[in-house]
Design an enzyme around this catalytic site. Sequence first.
Site, short mmCIF file in Angstrom:
data_model
loop_
_atom_site.label_atom_id
_atom_site.label_comp_id
_atom_site.label_asym_id
_atom_site.label_seq_id
_atom_site.Cartn_x
_atom_site.Cartn_y
_atom_site.Cartn_z
N SER A 52 0.83 -1.20 0.00
CA SER A 52 0.00 0.00 0.00
C SER A 52 0.87 1.26 0.00
O SER A 52 1.67 1.46 -0.92
CB SER A 52 -0.96 -0.05 1.19
OG SER A 52 -1.94 0.95 1.09
N ASP A 56 -9.09 -4.36 -5.95
CA ASP A 56 -8.57 -3.38 -5.00
C ASP A 56 -9.38 -2.09 -5.11
O ASP A 56 -9.38 -1.43 -6.15
CB ASP A 56 -7.10 -3.11 -5.31
CG ASP A 56 -6.39 -2.30 -4.22
OD1 ASP A 56 -7.08 -1.63 -3.43
OD2 ASP A 56 -5.15 -2.35 -4.17
N HIS A 86 -7.13 -5.37 -1.83
CA HIS A 86 -5.97 -4.59 -1.41
C HIS A 86 -5.13 -5.32 -0.38
O HIS A 86 -3.91 -5.13 -0.32
CB HIS A 86 -6.46 -3.26 -0.84
CG HIS A 86 -5.38 -2.28 -0.54
ND1 HIS A 86 -4.58 -1.71 -1.51
CD2 HIS A 86 -4.95 -1.76 0.65
CE1 HIS A 86 -3.72 -0.87 -0.96
NE2 HIS A 86 -3.92 -0.89 0.35
#
Length: 292
Positions: free
Chosen positions: A162, A208, A240
């Site tokens: 991320s 995601d 994600h």
Amino acid sequence: MPVPARRKAGLFTVLCAAAAAVLATPATPAVAANPYERGPAPTNASIEASRGSFAIAQVTVARSSVSTFGGGTIYYPTSTTAGTFGAIAISPGFTASQSSIAWLGPRLASQGFVVITIDTRSTLDQPDSRGTQLLGALDYLTGTSSVRTRIDASRLGVMGHSMGGGGSLAAARTRPALQAAVPMTPWHGTKSWSTVRVPTMIIGAENDTVAPVSSHSEPFYTSMSAAPEKAYLEVNNATHSAPTEGGSVTVAKYALSWMKRFIDDDTRYDQFLCPAPSGSTIQEYRATCPHT
């Protein structure tokens, strides 16, 4: 003048003895084509396994003992008979701690790397700060850590999830001497990475919604015009969080293959990257293939 039979026999005996001596001389051991190879020849089963061939240990890096990142955990092979190892620093994402990506530490270390999973100085740190902290962690590993003598400081890589993935892109942009980067479902406000010169595999996830591939992973990959090698792997039907907390075998096997190929220059792993892999867990794969 004809050679007497006795002399012929003597000459034959000498030649036979010389030939036997040559055959008995031990051959000089072949020098490995790549001195950085670590571990046995890989198979699909070995790169999907949760542990590799190296026994490992770990050591905690207290937050109070470092200033350039927020502490972490080092995982390393216990044997030094293979020589030194490449090293990898891994950052978690926004609001997360190292526990979210800790599963990658022993998994990669047992395949022949020294790995540090880091905490950031603040869980709210932005991607560029995380990139700086990843580099700080690598400098700590190679400079003052208790395992520094096990590491080849010329063979280093970064990973992150991320905002940590965005941080690994930022680290690669800042330090082109890195050998490899693997941003996992990366998030970053910057969309162009045309100055990155580090071999980079970007791992995106089809579903995601935090860092949608259409506005993050895909444009990141497309923009990397200066990267000598690059790949984009999109995990099928994944979210994600695919790279976190036990994660995805697909994420692990291709991240490992990329790191082995470019940190260790181990062409035995090309078979998993070129030609482009496919299968039910892969939504899309793009790459600069074959690798030079």
